[in-house]
Design an enzyme around this catalytic site. Structure first.
Site, PDB file in Angstrom:
ATOM      1  N   ILE A 159     -26.747  61.150  29.622  1.00 57.61           N
ATOM      2  CA  ILE A 159     -27.054  59.826  30.139  1.00 57.61           C
ATOM      3  C   ILE A 159     -27.706  59.013  29.030  1.00 57.61           C
ATOM      4  O   ILE A 159     -28.661  59.477  28.390  1.00 57.61           O
ATOM      5  CB  ILE A 159     -28.006  59.918  31.349  1.00 57.61           C
ATOM      6  CG1 ILE A 159     -27.390  60.775  32.462  1.00 57.61           C
ATOM      7  CG2 ILE A 159     -28.365  58.533  31.870  1.00 57.61           C
ATOM      8  CD1 ILE A 159     -28.368  61.113  33.577  1.00 57.61           C
ATOM      9  N   SER A 160     -27.198  57.813  28.752  1.00 60.90           N
ATOM     10  CA  SER A 160     -27.770  56.906  27.759  1.00 60.90           C
ATOM     11  C   SER A 160     -27.812  57.570  26.377  1.00 60.90           C
ATOM     12  O   SER A 160     -26.760  57.814  25.792  1.00 60.90           O
ATOM     13  CB  SER A 160     -29.150  56.435  28.222  1.00 60.90           C
ATOM     14  OG  SER A 160     -29.642  55.412  27.386  1.00 60.90           O
ATOM     15  N   SER A 161     -28.994  57.872  25.849  1.00 51.95           N
ATOM     16  CA  SER A 161     -29.060  58.574  24.563  1.00 51.95           C
ATOM     17  C   SER A 161     -28.277  59.875  24.624  1.00 51.95           C
ATOM     18  O   SER A 161     -27.611  60.261  23.664  1.00 51.95           O
ATOM     19  CB  SER A 161     -30.520  58.869  24.205  1.00 51.95           C
ATOM     20  OG  SER A 161     -30.610  59.584  22.999  1.00 51.95           O
TER      21      SER A 161
END
Length: 430
Positions: free
Chosen positions: A156-158
């Protein structure tokens, strides 16, 4: 106070020797899980191998872990951690159901973001976080005799950005990835030591599909093997990693996997979602992209991991469903010249259940020899040939089709092949 008299050393030594022999003969074999962690609980593993950026490794092993389990690497977001990813997603619960192992890498640097920017991170074996994560995977494979053909990454994200990086750096290690709110491989690259690339996060970095693909291929120069499939998710209102990155990811991975940028299928599995599949129409297409209308950066919600699991192919058990008589159709055409020809075969699943891990057998006309092919591997090159699915088209959903083909030489007979059987069952030819 009473004192027990000491036994003479000569009387103790035989007993010690017997005890030592018993311990040696009772020692676990090399294949035993001598370093295995407790089941049904998140456990930190230390001393797992080369770890240049001082990552932490957390592992979840279900009570019902299979003999040769799949491994899912679940990578956290900035400010997150392995335990936060464990508590905030369903991967451990899904592991309880399906018997795979979940590995949660955890950043120790102050930002709690994964390195997806440095030159070291964007090169196979270059150093930084990807090397540490690979060491974690290697430890897990050794300890649990894990299935090396079923290793997956998600984040998720990073963690989504790291998923892109891992699949680029180690295409021979991963079978597929699922990135929630990420950016393409190499988009966040910097050379000044900064972890953040504002141009990429703002969605202003664009490349041609070939240029994006070349960035991935440069991470492991000379690699010609199978590439992992990719699923990408993005919200249209993402204000952290802007929505144009979604389209750039699609451009990159369709190029890397050698499939058309034109969707093979488009649908809306949930209101407000648009799902496009590239290169095939089934649940395990080479590239799958899900756009969430009106949703921001924090798009991950309960139930999405199960959809990623379906894309991975880990939500089923037992042998793959086999086609029933009359449940498949093959359309074959040839285009011939002098002593050569190309043949196109379209396999259609006319049954009611998905066909997984297919093999199509057929007979070539006398004098024909296959010289190269696409969409499958072909053995032998003449006579009765078996075409085995590629990693990206191994599932044929009901009423869906897969197209494959080959080039061959001929001695005058350029007719199409015949006698088609799919996983041992005869198909209708047309």
């Amino acid at each position: 106070m009473s004192i027990t008299p000491r036994r003479p050393l000569r009387s103790v030594l035989p007993a010690l020797l017997l005890l030592l022999a018993a311990v040696l003969f009772a020692a676990p074999t090399a294949s035993a899980r001598t370093e295995a962690v407790p089941t049904a609980t998140l456990t930190e593993v230390t001393d797992f191998g080369t770890n240049p950026s001082n990552l932490q490794m957390y592992l979840y092993v279900p009570d019902n872990v299979t003999a040769h389990p799949a491994v899912v690497v679940a990578v956290h977001y900035c400010t997150g951690s392995g335990p936060a990813m464990y508590n905030g997603t369903e991967w451990a619960r899904l592991a309880d159901t399906y018997g795979f192992v979940v590995l949660y890498p955890s950043v120790t640097r102050s930002s709690k973001c994964f390195d997806v920017s440095s030159p070291q991170a964007l090169k196979r074996g270059g150093g930084s976080d990807p090397v540490g994560i690979k060491s974690m995977i290697d430890w897990t494979v050794r300890t649990y005799s894990a299935d090396t053909s079923r290793i997956y990454a998600t984040g998720i994200s990073s963690g989504a950005m790291m998923t892109n990086v891992l699949l680029g750096d180690y295409p021979d290690l991963f079978a597929a990835g699922a990135a929630f709110s990420g950016v393409p491989f190499g988009c966040f690259a910097t050379t000044d030591g900064s972890e953040w690339n504002s141009a990429c996060s703002g969605g202003t970095i664009t490349h041609t599909p070939q240029e994006w693909g070349d960035l991935v291929r440069a991470a492991y120069p000379g690699y010609t093997g199978t590439r992992p499939r990719m699923q990408v998710w993005h919200g249209t209102e993402d204000d952290v990693l802007r929505y144009p990155n979604f389209g750039e990811e699609i451009k990159q991975w369709t190029n890397v996997l050698g499939v058309s940028q034109t969707p093979a299928a488009t649908d809306s599995p949930v209101s407000g979602w648009t799902r496009t599949r590239y290169g095939a129409t089934g649940d395990r297409a080479p590239v799958e992209a899900i756009s969430l209308q009106g949703v921001g950066h924090n798009l991950y919600a309960n139930g999405m991991a199960a959809r990623a699991l379906t894309f991975f192919g880990l939500d089923s058990s037992g042998p793959a469903p086999q086609p029933q008589p009359g449940a498949c159709k093959v359309t074959a055409t040839t285009n011939a010249w002098n002593t050569g020809l190309t043949a196109s075969l379209t396999i259609t699943n006319t049954g009611t259940t998905a066909i997984n891990n297919w093999q199509l057998a057929f007979t070539l006309p006398t004098g024909q020899t296959i010289t190269n092919g696409w969409g499958a591997t072909y053995t032998p090159s003449s006579g009765t040939v078996t075409a085995t699915n590629a990693t990206y088209n191994g599932t044929i959903a009901p009423n869906a089709s897969v197209s494959i083909g080959y080039q061959a030489t001929h001695g005058g007979n350029s007719a199409a092949p015949g006698g088609f059987t799919l996983n041992g069952t005869a198909c209708t030819a047309s």
